[in-house]
Scaffold this motif. Structure first.
Motif: not given
Length: 333
Positions: A32-37, A187-197, A218-222, A235-241
């Motif tokens: 719950r609350g996790e963000r997976l890419g 520019t709209i892509q960035a707005e939509i992703m910020d909104l979803m986040l 890299s900007q949205v998921t963990r 498969h693993g933590p986004t930052r590590e990958i």
């Protein structure tokens, strides 16, 4: 217990030439609350995975094995009536093209109200109030005016916001977003992703973001899951990958990002293309395109190994881990 747990999922398509495997040995969980890419080229099986979770596969596709557990219930075994109580209600999906998602002959308000009435026992007045509230949540200007407009009267970015608002109507536990910014400018892509986040963090909603863009992931998921030819290969933590990709395919995706190229020179690319489902190579499916392919890669399917916090399916990585783990002997003179 994880909110969503996928175990050994296998999806096949029945063709005249025989059955082909679209997904193989898919295992992951979503809290719950996790963000997976979910990342990969076209044909990797990303969208098929999203459709499989909601059992939206159209024939000749079908779930051939495994489990899709949502709060312990196997979605693959539920009746159509039971699925309707979850699909669009507890688990929402945002599709690639809003013009294909929205009905062109109904107003935005009609579509939102009908969706609410299908899942909740409320009056039309209350349904309209909730719909306007969701339009305000996604920062739609003049929501009362947009409520009575048709999809063709809105811009691409506005339509995508409407689709997100519809996805949020039932206050879902999980949102599956399948390339939600493909048809939009940068520019709209960035707005939509910020909104979803922002919406996911505010409402503690789990997000499964399907995309081909590692930069967005890299900007949205963990957590990140890289797919190739219907199989998870890393498969693993986004930052590590992002910082230390293990699989050669993931490394290729990273190097293909525009910011990784030297100014004035050609962009990097992975040679070759994704194999068709009818002709997946023996062994590691990536071996014809891999610069590090060994004999074992062409004959044996790689097992998963643990490298740091990541799970990787690669013979080269397994070999390196084995070499590093081997005891070092000192030569006595």
């Amino acid at each position: 217990m994880a909110l969503l747990e996928v175990r050994n999922l296998e999806v096949r398509f029945g063709l005249r030439s025989g059955e082909v495997k679209a997904l193989r040995d898919i295992n992951f969980s979503l809290e719950r609350g996790e963000r997976l890419g979910v990342v990969g080229e076209s044909g990797a099986g990303k969208s098929v995975l999203g459709f499989s979770i909601l059992n939206l596969l159209s024939k000749p596709g079908f779930i051939a094995g495994g489990e899709i557990l949502f709060e312990g219930k196997n979605l693959a075994n539920l009746s159509p009536r039971e699925l309707r109580g979850i699909r669009g209600n507890r688990i929402s999906m945002i599709f690639q093209d809003p013009m294909m998602t929205l009905n062109p002959v109904l107003t935005i308000g009609q579509q939102m109200v009908e969706c609410l009435l299908a899942h909740r026992k409320i009056s039309r007045k209350d349904a309209k109030r909730i719909a306007l509230q969701k339009l305000k949540q996604v920062y739609i200007p003049s929501p009362e005016k947009r409520f009575d407009q048709y999809p063709h009267e809105l811009s691409g970015g506005m339509r995508q916001r409407i689709v997100i608002a519809i996805g949020l109507l039932m206050d879902p536990d999980i949102i599956i977003a399948d390339e939600p910014t493909t048809a939009l400018d940068v520019t709209i892509q960035a707005e939509i992703m910020d909104l979803m986040l922002e919406l996911c963090e505010r409402n503690n909603v789990a997000l499964m973001l399907i995309t081909h863009d590692l930069g967005v992931v890299s900007q949205v998921t963990r957590q990140a899951m890289v797919m190739y030819a219907g199989r998870i290969i890393e498969h693993g933590p986004t930052r590590e990958i992002i910082n230390d990709a293990q699989h050669p395919y993931t490394q290729g995706l990273m190097n293909a990002l525009p910011q990784m190229a030297i100014p004035g020179q050609r962009l990097n690319q992975i040679r070759g293309s994704m194999p068709p489902l009818q002709n997946i190579p023996t062994g590691c499916a990536f071996n014809p395109r891999c610069d590090y392919a060994m004999d074992i890669c062409r004959s044996t399917l790689p097992e998963y190994v643990r490298s740091g916090g990541c799970r990787v399916a690669c013979h080269m990585v397994a070999q390196q881990l084995a070499e590093n783990a081997a005891p070092q002997t000192l030569e006595v003179k």
